[in-house]
Scaffold this motif. Structure first.
Motif, mmCIF file in Angstrom:
data_model
loop_
_atom_site.group_PDB
_atom_site.id
_atom_site.type_symbol
_atom_site.label_atom_id
_atom_site.label_comp_id
_atom_site.label_asym_id
_atom_site.label_seq_id
_atom_site.Cartn_x
_atom_site.Cartn_y
_atom_site.Cartn_z
ATOM 1 N N TYR A 77 -0.321 0.925 2.145
ATOM 2 C CA TYR A 77 1.129 0.929 2.345
ATOM 3 C C TYR A 77 1.794 -0.056 1.381
ATOM 4 O O TYR A 77 1.333 -1.176 1.190
ATOM 5 N N CYS A 88 8.606 7.065 2.282
ATOM 6 C CA CYS A 88 8.491 7.121 3.744
ATOM 7 C C CYS A 88 9.669 7.881 4.345
ATOM 8 O O CYS A 88 9.506 8.631 5.313
ATOM 9 N N CYS A 91 8.905 11.436 4.516
ATOM 10 C CA CYS A 91 7.579 11.735 5.091
ATOM 11 C C CYS A 91 7.760 12.236 6.517
ATOM 12 O O CYS A 91 8.635 11.769 7.252
ATOM 13 N N LEU A 93 6.067 11.636 8.999
ATOM 14 C CA LEU A 93 5.661 10.653 10.003
ATOM 15 C C LEU A 93 6.632 9.482 10.137
ATOM 16 O O LEU A 93 6.430 8.576 10.952
ATOM 17 N N TYR A 94 7.677 9.477 9.344
ATOM 18 C CA TYR A 94 8.647 8.372 9.349
ATOM 19 C C TYR A 94 9.588 8.484 10.542
ATOM 20 O O TYR A 94 10.023 9.578 10.912
ATOM 21 N N CYS A 106 6.767 4.258 11.741
ATOM 22 C CA CYS A 106 5.861 5.328 11.353
ATOM 23 C C CYS A 106 5.013 5.688 12.565
ATOM 24 O O CYS A 106 4.604 4.798 13.314
ATOM 25 N N LEU A 108 2.108 6.798 12.441
ATOM 26 C CA LEU A 108 0.712 6.542 12.112
ATOM 27 C C LEU A 108 0.428 5.046 11.983
ATOM 28 O O LEU A 108 -0.545 4.544 12.535
ATOM 29 N N LEU A 109 1.289 4.354 11.231
ATOM 30 C CA LEU A 109 1.106 2.925 10.997
ATOM 31 C C LEU A 109 2.030 2.111 11.871
ATOM 32 O O LEU A 109 3.207 2.449 12.010
ATOM 33 N N ILE A 113 8.485 -0.291 8.504
ATOM 34 C CA ILE A 113 8.243 0.625 7.386
ATOM 35 C C ILE A 113 9.528 0.762 6.573
ATOM 36 O O ILE A 113 10.580 1.102 7.100
ATOM 37 N N TYR A 118 5.699 3.839 0.855
ATOM 38 C CA TYR A 118 4.740 4.939 0.682
ATOM 39 C C TYR A 118 3.357 4.487 1.136
ATOM 40 O O TYR A 118 3.019 3.313 1.072
ATOM 41 N N SER A 121 -1.173 8.425 3.273
ATOM 42 C CA SER A 121 -1.105 9.472 4.301
ATOM 43 C C SER A 121 0.237 10.191 4.320
ATOM 44 O O SER A 121 0.524 10.918 5.283
ATOM 45 N N TRP A 122 1.023 10.026 3.274
ATOM 46 C CA TRP A 122 2.338 10.693 3.208
ATOM 47 C C TRP A 122 2.159 12.178 3.508
ATOM 48 O O TRP A 122 1.209 12.816 3.016
HETATM 49 S S1 SF4 Z 1 2.527 7.957 6.929
HETATM 50 FE FE1 SF4 Z 1 2.689 6.551 5.199
HETATM 51 S S2 SF4 Z 1 4.232 7.492 3.866
HETATM 52 FE FE2 SF4 Z 1 4.476 8.407 5.896
HETATM 53 S S3 SF4 Z 1 6.031 7.159 6.911
HETATM 54 FE FE3 SF4 Z 1 4.030 6.358 7.493
HETATM 55 S S4 SF4 Z 1 3.690 4.705 5.991
HETATM 56 FE FE4 SF4 Z 1 5.301 6.002 5.140
#
Ligand code: SF4
Length: 127
Positions: A77, A88, A91, A93-94, A106, A108-109, A113, A118, A121-122
């Motif tokens: 990241y 992001c 993306c 997942l944002y 996010c 995922l994370l 963010i 970026y 895993s975008w």
């Molecule tokens: S998966 Fe990666 S690119 Fe997508 S929002 Fe989360 S941190 Fe950003």
């Protein structure tokens, strides 16, 4: 004399019709943007990402567990994307920041963010 009046009349009618067509075409061209300066020339381009000051940092991981913080590193990241057209903010997942906050989230994370950030895993947005 009468024939000249008719000719003059025909001439004026033809000129009137021709100028009417000409004016009509000018109106059509103007409406299509081909008759001079476009009406959209003064419009601002639509921003693709939320406006966030460049100096904003979304790298504070102090509230995360060690594994959550290391996941950010594992997925590389960064606050500023170097991938053309991938941030992001666009993306799948944002998650958008709450009102008044610059950093979003996010799914995922964990942690803050940056919309212009970026990670590897975008994912492309659908729908
Ligand atoms: S998966 Fe990666 S690119 Fe997508 S929002 Fe989360 S941190 Fe950003």
């Amino acid at each position: 004399m009468k024939n000249q009046d008719i000719s003059r009349r025909n001439f004026l009618l033809k000129m009137s019709a021709a100028s009417g067509v000409s004016l009509g075409m000018a109106g059509i061209l103007t409406g299509c943007g081909g008759g001079g300066e476009s009406e959209t020339a003064d419009l601002e381009p639509v921003a693709e990402t939320p406006v966030v000051a460049e100096e904003v940092s979304c790298t504070d991981v102090s509230g995360l567990t060690e594994s959550e913080a290391s996941m950010r590193d594992a997925l590389s990241y960064v606050d500023t994307s170097t991938e053309e057209g991938k941030t992001c903010a666009n993306c799948a997942l944002y998650t958008v920041a709450a009102d008044g906050e610059n950093c979003g989230g996010c799914t995922l994370l964990k942690g803050p963010i940056h919309p212009e950030g970026y990670c590897i895993s975008w994912a492309v947005q659908t729908a």
